[in-house]
Design a protein around this motif. Structure first.
Motif, PDB file in Angstrom:
ATOM      1  N   LEU A  51       0.492  -1.015   0.129  1.00 11.17           N
ATOM      2  CA  LEU A  51      -0.419   0.104  -0.144  1.00 11.17           C
ATOM      3  C   LEU A  51       1.042   1.413  -0.167  1.00 11.17           C
ATOM      4  CD1 LEU A  51      -2.918  -1.526   3.178  1.00 11.17           C
ATOM      5  CD2 LEU A  51      -2.572  -1.252   0.432  1.00 11.17           C
ATOM      6  N   VAL A  52       0.595   2.507  -0.788  1.00  5.64           N
ATOM      7  CA  VAL A  52       1.177   3.300  -1.231  1.00  5.64           C
ATOM      8  C   VAL A  52      -0.032   4.383  -0.928  1.00  5.64           C
ATOM      9  CG1 VAL A  52       3.020   4.818  -2.462  1.00  5.64           C
ATOM     10  CG2 VAL A  52       3.061   2.433  -2.743  1.00  5.64           C
ATOM     11  N   GLY A  53       1.073   5.086   0.358  1.00  4.12           N
ATOM     12  CA  GLY A  53       0.771   6.587   0.270  1.00  4.12           C
ATOM     13  C   GLY A  53       0.634   8.111   0.420  1.00  4.12           C
ATOM     14  N   LYS A  54       0.265   8.696  -0.674  1.00  5.40           N
ATOM     15  CA  LYS A  54       1.155  10.073  -0.872  1.00  5.40           C
ATOM     16  C   LYS A  54       0.661  10.581   0.751  1.00  5.40           C
ATOM     17  CE  LYS A  54      -1.027  14.949  -2.898  1.00  5.40           C
ATOM     18  NZ  LYS A  54      -1.395  14.972  -3.778  1.00  5.40           N
ATOM     19  N   GLY A  55       1.679  11.685   1.302  1.00  2.00           N
ATOM     20  CA  GLY A  55       2.003  12.286   2.393  1.00  2.00           C
ATOM     21  C   GLY A  55       2.510  13.660   2.229  1.00  2.00           C
ATOM     22  N   ILE A  56       1.688  14.416   1.603  1.00  2.94           N
ATOM     23  CA  ILE A  56       2.379  15.823   1.702  1.00  2.94           C
ATOM     24  C   ILE A  56       1.681  16.560   2.515  1.00  2.94           C
ATOM     25  CG2 ILE A  56       1.862  18.143  -0.293  1.00  2.94           C
ATOM     26  CD1 ILE A  56       4.143  16.232  -1.497  1.00  2.94           C
ATOM     27  N   THR A  57       2.733  17.159   3.686  1.00  3.93           N
ATOM     28  CA  THR A  57       2.360  17.496   4.856  1.00  3.93           C
ATOM     29  C   THR A  57       2.244  18.966   4.815  1.00  3.93           C
ATOM     30  OG1 THR A  57       4.839  17.765   5.418  1.00  3.93           O
ATOM     31  CG2 THR A  57       4.036  15.929   6.342  1.00  3.93           C
ATOM     32  N   PHE A  58       2.215  19.750   3.556  1.00  7.45           N
ATOM     33  CA  PHE A  58       1.176  20.698   3.677  1.00  7.45           C
ATOM     34  C   PHE A  58       1.800  20.867   2.505  1.00  7.45           C
ATOM     35  CE2 PHE A  58       0.464  25.174   2.504  1.00  7.45           C
ATOM     36  CZ  PHE A  58      -0.461  25.249   3.117  1.00  7.45           C
ATOM     37  N   ASP A  59       1.045  21.309   0.827  1.00 10.78           N
ATOM     38  CA  ASP A  59       0.809  21.804  -0.258  1.00 10.78           C
ATOM     39  C   ASP A  59       0.550  23.352  -0.698  1.00 10.78           C
ATOM     40  OD1 ASP A  59       1.249  21.695  -3.107  1.00 10.78           O
ATOM     41  OD2 ASP A  59      -0.506  21.002  -3.070  1.00 10.78           O
ATOM     42  N   SER A  60       1.902  23.737  -0.784  1.00 11.02           N
ATOM     43  CA  SER A  60       1.361  25.400  -1.386  1.00 11.02           C
ATOM     44  C   SER A  60       1.006  25.803  -2.577  1.00 11.02           C
ATOM     45  CB  SER A  60       2.639  26.603  -0.678  1.00 11.02           C
ATOM     46  OG  SER A  60       3.739  26.186  -1.951  1.00 11.02           O
ATOM     47  N   GLY A  61       1.369  24.648  -3.037  1.00 11.87           N
ATOM     48  CA  GLY A  61       1.603  24.585  -4.697  1.00 11.87           C
ATOM     49  C   GLY A  61       2.706  24.972  -4.929  1.00 11.87           C
ATOM     50  N   GLY A  62       3.893  24.877  -4.693  1.00 10.89           N
ATOM     51  CA  GLY A  62       4.726  25.368  -5.197  1.00 10.89           C
ATOM     52  C   GLY A  62       5.349  26.463  -5.789  1.00 10.89           C
ATOM     53  N   LEU A  63       6.247  26.773  -6.747  1.00 10.59           N
ATOM     54  CA  LEU A  63       6.287  27.968  -7.742  1.00 10.59           C
ATOM     55  C   LEU A  63       5.169  28.309  -8.726  1.00 10.59           C
ATOM     56  CD1 LEU A  63       9.886  28.313  -8.349  1.00 10.59           C
ATOM     57  CD2 LEU A  63       9.007  28.904  -7.054  1.00 10.59           C
ATOM     58  N   GLN A  64       4.083  27.580  -8.827  1.00  9.73           N
ATOM     59  CA  GLN A  64       2.850  27.891  -8.853  1.00  9.73           C
ATOM     60  C   GLN A  64       1.725  27.796  -8.332  1.00  9.73           C
ATOM     61  OE1 GLN A  64       4.071  25.219 -12.084  1.00  9.73           O
ATOM     62  NE2 GLN A  64       2.563  26.483 -13.825  1.00  9.73           N
ATOM     63  N   VAL A  65       2.044  28.455  -7.196  1.00 10.12           N
ATOM     64  CA  VAL A  65       1.298  28.620  -6.157  1.00 10.12           C
ATOM     65  C   VAL A  65      -0.601  28.932  -6.502  1.00 10.12           C
ATOM     66  CG1 VAL A  65       1.847  31.230  -5.620  1.00 10.12           C
ATOM     67  CG2 VAL A  65       1.606  30.009  -3.815  1.00 10.12           C
ATOM     68  N   ALA A  86       5.576   8.193   1.326  1.00 11.13           N
ATOM     69  CA  ALA A  86       6.033   8.964   0.640  1.00 11.13           C
ATOM     70  C   ALA A  86       5.793  10.293   0.801  1.00 11.13           C
ATOM     71  CB  ALA A  86       5.466   9.315  -0.734  1.00 11.13           C
ATOM     72  N   LEU A  87       6.686  11.339   2.062  1.00 16.10           N
ATOM     73  CA  LEU A  87       6.468  12.737   2.470  1.00 16.10           C
ATOM     74  C   LEU A  87       7.486  13.173   2.082  1.00 16.10           C
ATOM     75  CD1 LEU A  87       6.767  10.426   6.039  1.00 16.10           C
ATOM     76  CD2 LEU A  87       4.000  11.412   5.051  1.00 16.10           C
ATOM     77  N   ALA A  88       6.156  14.868   1.617  1.00 18.58           N
ATOM     78  CA  ALA A  88       7.148  15.732   1.368  1.00 18.58           C
ATOM     79  C   ALA A  88       6.019  16.601   2.157  1.00 18.58           C
ATOM     80  CB  ALA A  88       7.896  15.826   0.312  1.00 18.58           C
ATOM     81  N   GLU A  89       6.755  18.127   1.847  1.00 17.85           N
ATOM     82  CA  GLU A  89       6.197  19.140   1.872  1.00 17.85           C
ATOM     83  C   GLU A  89       7.203  20.137   0.394  1.00 17.85           C
ATOM     84  OE1 GLU A  89       5.331  22.044   5.670  1.00 17.85           O
ATOM     85  OE2 GLU A  89       7.216  22.561   4.994  1.00 17.85           O
ATOM     86  N   ASN A  90       5.531  20.497  -0.167  1.00 20.96           N
ATOM     87  CA  ASN A  90       5.806  20.998  -1.639  1.00 20.96           C
ATOM     88  C   ASN A  90       5.708  22.992  -0.336  1.00 20.96           C
ATOM     89  OD1 ASN A  90       6.053  21.852  -3.563  1.00 20.96           O
ATOM     90  ND2 ASN A  90       3.427  21.312  -4.508  1.00 20.96           N
ATOM     91  N   MET A  91       6.766  23.427  -1.079  1.00 19.17           N
ATOM     92  CA  MET A  91       6.814  24.781  -0.579  1.00 19.17           C
ATOM     93  C   MET A  91       7.484  26.035  -1.700  1.00 19.17           C
ATOM     94  SD  MET A  91       5.143  25.010   2.392  1.00 19.17           S
ATOM     95  CE  MET A  91       5.537  26.825   3.575  1.00 19.17           C
ATOM     96  N   VAL A  92       7.043  27.199  -1.168  1.00 15.63           N
ATOM     97  CA  VAL A  92       7.981  28.064  -2.394  1.00 15.63           C
ATOM     98  C   VAL A  92       9.614  28.424  -1.797  1.00 15.63           C
ATOM     99  CG1 VAL A  92       7.769  30.297  -3.296  1.00 15.63           C
ATOM    100  CG2 VAL A  92       5.859  29.371  -3.314  1.00 15.63           C
ATOM    101  N   GLY A  93      10.583  28.552  -2.017  1.00 13.14           N
ATOM    102  CA  GLY A  93      11.803  28.826  -1.633  1.00 13.14           C
ATOM    103  C   GLY A  93      12.685  28.832  -2.981  1.00 13.14           C
ATOM    104  N   GLY A  94      13.918  29.383  -2.666  1.00 12.76           N
ATOM    105  CA  GLY A  94      15.030  29.577  -3.761  1.00 12.76           C
ATOM    106  C   GLY A  94      15.444  28.029  -4.186  1.00 12.76           C
ATOM    107  N   SER A  95      15.530  26.787  -3.521  1.00 12.90           N
ATOM    108  CA  SER A  95      15.591  25.612  -4.236  1.00 12.90           C
ATOM    109  C   SER A  95      14.732  24.779  -4.133  1.00 12.90           C
ATOM    110  CB  SER A  95      16.445  25.000  -2.781  1.00 12.90           C
ATOM    111  OG  SER A  95      16.213  24.592  -1.370  1.00 12.90           O
TER     112      SER A  95
END
Length: 504
Positions: free
Chosen positions: A268-282, A322-331
């Protein structure tokens, strides 16, 4: 209110009884005792068992109907309060059963759960039904009696006044126990999904997974950002690159007693975006408000793994978060970037707000290459297109195998979590073609955004039997009503548990 352990939600103590109701009531303190019975729609609102139960408690069934005119719509409740010391109970809850189907019984249970919040003792008389109907009644009562946890005074607090004890009459004890465990797993998923993102990040979720593993006797492995880099998990690293909270991949393994090489293995695979700002396409501001729940897929997978041993699931189950936070930043990763996923497949980024499929791709490719499963199922709040197509009531299911799709849909009907089969339209695959990579990660030219997302994911599962559940619609609720509290719903938890319980 009591302190709340997010991984062990506060609920009533549940027992089953098949003894005479009069004896059961006589053994209870009547000062805060509630008797809950169902009312059917149609010419005869009382089944014989309910008539007898009312008589045992000192009520005249016909007089109750004439005086209080209880609604029979599934889940509607009427509470009759009694003077202290006059009868064997302090209050009588009359809950509508509708036509008495399992779906109606689940909603009826939620009505009982809400009406009985904060009561010390509840006796619930189950109407005649089969195992599915009785389990639905119990699950609904647990879910309806719960409220979203609140953070106050430096600790989590129960979000509703918890009922002290519930005794179910005329339901098998094993049915009650298993139904309660499935419902608690759903509440665990809700607690995790509703945790604010300033508390919850990938490392926090990994910590919860370690706690679950310790409590449930599971093996656990966690990849931090260095291990992800060394392992070639380019999708997780790209999506998490703009955040101060680095990504994680978590693997949990459940092995049933007596398992051998021939035992079916499910991943079983679960999407784990702990917060989604939309990234650079906010995202626009309103679009971010619910994004703390964008890790619901991983919460559901974690909660399912936590319940496997208690439910004696007969197959091996591996959970990947699969855990990540999708944020806006220089990297932060950019539109037009090319990502190298686990295993070497490259994808061109078409939109940084379509990040869920990127992290899932890494986990799916890892499952296919390293875990050798018999079947893979992923679950994710993935696309707005799925929500537009099916609203909040059901979720699309995509599958490479018709039998797998049928099994999951049947489990969903039993659990009250409806799936609707959607096609993997191969003609749409050309919309994912890229000039610079193996595949473009979105297909903007054909519409059908949920379908093209599923087609993208299918590129990473090889020839495995695979299904994808897009729960963007039913994964969240805007209201506190029925079996749902406001926020994350945990949709898919009981469905997956029912499916796993039935495998061999």
């Amino acid at each position: 209110m009591p302190s709340e352990d997010l991984l062990s939600p506060s609920i009533a103590t549940w027992t089953a009884s098949d003894g005479p109701l009069s004896d059961l009531l006589a053994d209870r303190d009547a000062s805060d005792l509630v008797l809950a019975v169902g009312v059917l729609s149609g010419a005869e609102p009382w089944d014989p068992r309910t008539r007898d139960a009312l008589a045992s408690a000192g009520f005249d069934a016909d007089e109750i109907l004439e005086t209080h005119e209880p609604a029979t719509t599934a889940g509607a409740s009427t509470t009759v309060r009694m003077p202290r010391g006059e009868l064997a109970v302090r209050a009588l809850v009359l809950v509508g059963l509708g036509e008495g189907s399992s779906a109606d019984l689940r909603i009826a249970g939620a009505g009982v759960g809400r009406a009985a919040r904060g009561r010390r003792d509840v006796v619930l008389v189950a109407p005649p039904s089969d195992e599915v109907g009785h389990a639905a009644l119990v699950e609904g009562t647990v879910l309806g009696g719960w409220g979203p946890a609140r953070f106050s005074g430096g600790a989590w607090q129960s979000g509703a006044e918890v009922t002290g004890a519930v005794t179910v009459v005329d339901v098998e004890a094993d049915v009650v126990e298993r139904a309660v465990r499935r419902a608690v797993a759903t509440l665990t998923a809700r607690n995790l999904a509703n945790t604010p993102s300033n508390i919850k990040n990938p490392a926090w979720m990994a910590k919860q997974a370690r706690t679950v593993a310790r409590r449930a006797g599971l093996d656990v492995r966690v990849w931090d950002e260095k291990a992800l880099g060394a392992g070639g998990f380019g999708g997780l690293l790209a999506v998490g690159g703009g955040s101060a909270s680095p990504p994680r991949l978590v693997q949990l393994d459940y092995v049933p007693e007596g398992a051998g090489s021939e035992t079916t293995h499910v991943v079983l695979v679960g999407k784990g975006i702990t917060f989604d700002s939309g990234g650079l396409q906010v995202k626009p501001p309103d679009g971010m408000l619910a994004m703390k729940t964008d890790m619901s897929g991983s919460a559901i997978v974690l909660s399912v793994l936590a319940a496997c041993r208690d439910l004696d699931v007969p197959v091996r189950v591996t959970g990947l978060l699969a855990l990540a936070e999708n944020m806006v930043g220089g990297s932060a990763y950019r539109p037009g970037d090319v990502i190298t996923h686990f295993g070497g497949t490259t994808s061109e980024v078409g939109n940084t707000d379509a990040e869920g499929r990127i992290v899932l791709a890494d986990a799916l490719a890892y499952a296919d290459a390293e875990l050798n499963p018999d079947v893979v199922v992923d679950i994710a709040t993935l696309t707005g297109a799925a929500r537009v197509a099916l609203a909040r009531a059901m979720a699309p299911v995509y599958a490479t195998d018709d039998a797998l799709s049928s099994q999951l849909r049947a489990a969903g009907e039993t659990a009250g979590e409806t799936l609707w089969p959607f096609p993997l339209v191969r003609a749409y695959r050309r919309a994912l073609e890229s000039d610079v990579a193996d595949i473009n990660h979105i297909g903007p030219s054909v519409g059908g955004g949920s379908i093209t997302a599923a087609l993208f994911l299918s590129e990473f599962v090889g020839t495995r039997r695979w299904a994808h559940l897009d729960i963007a619609g039913p994964g969240r609720s805007d209201v506190d009503s029925g079996v749902h509290g406001k926020g994350g719903t945990g949709f898919g938890t009981r469905l997956l548990l029912r499916w796993l319980e039935g495998l061999r």
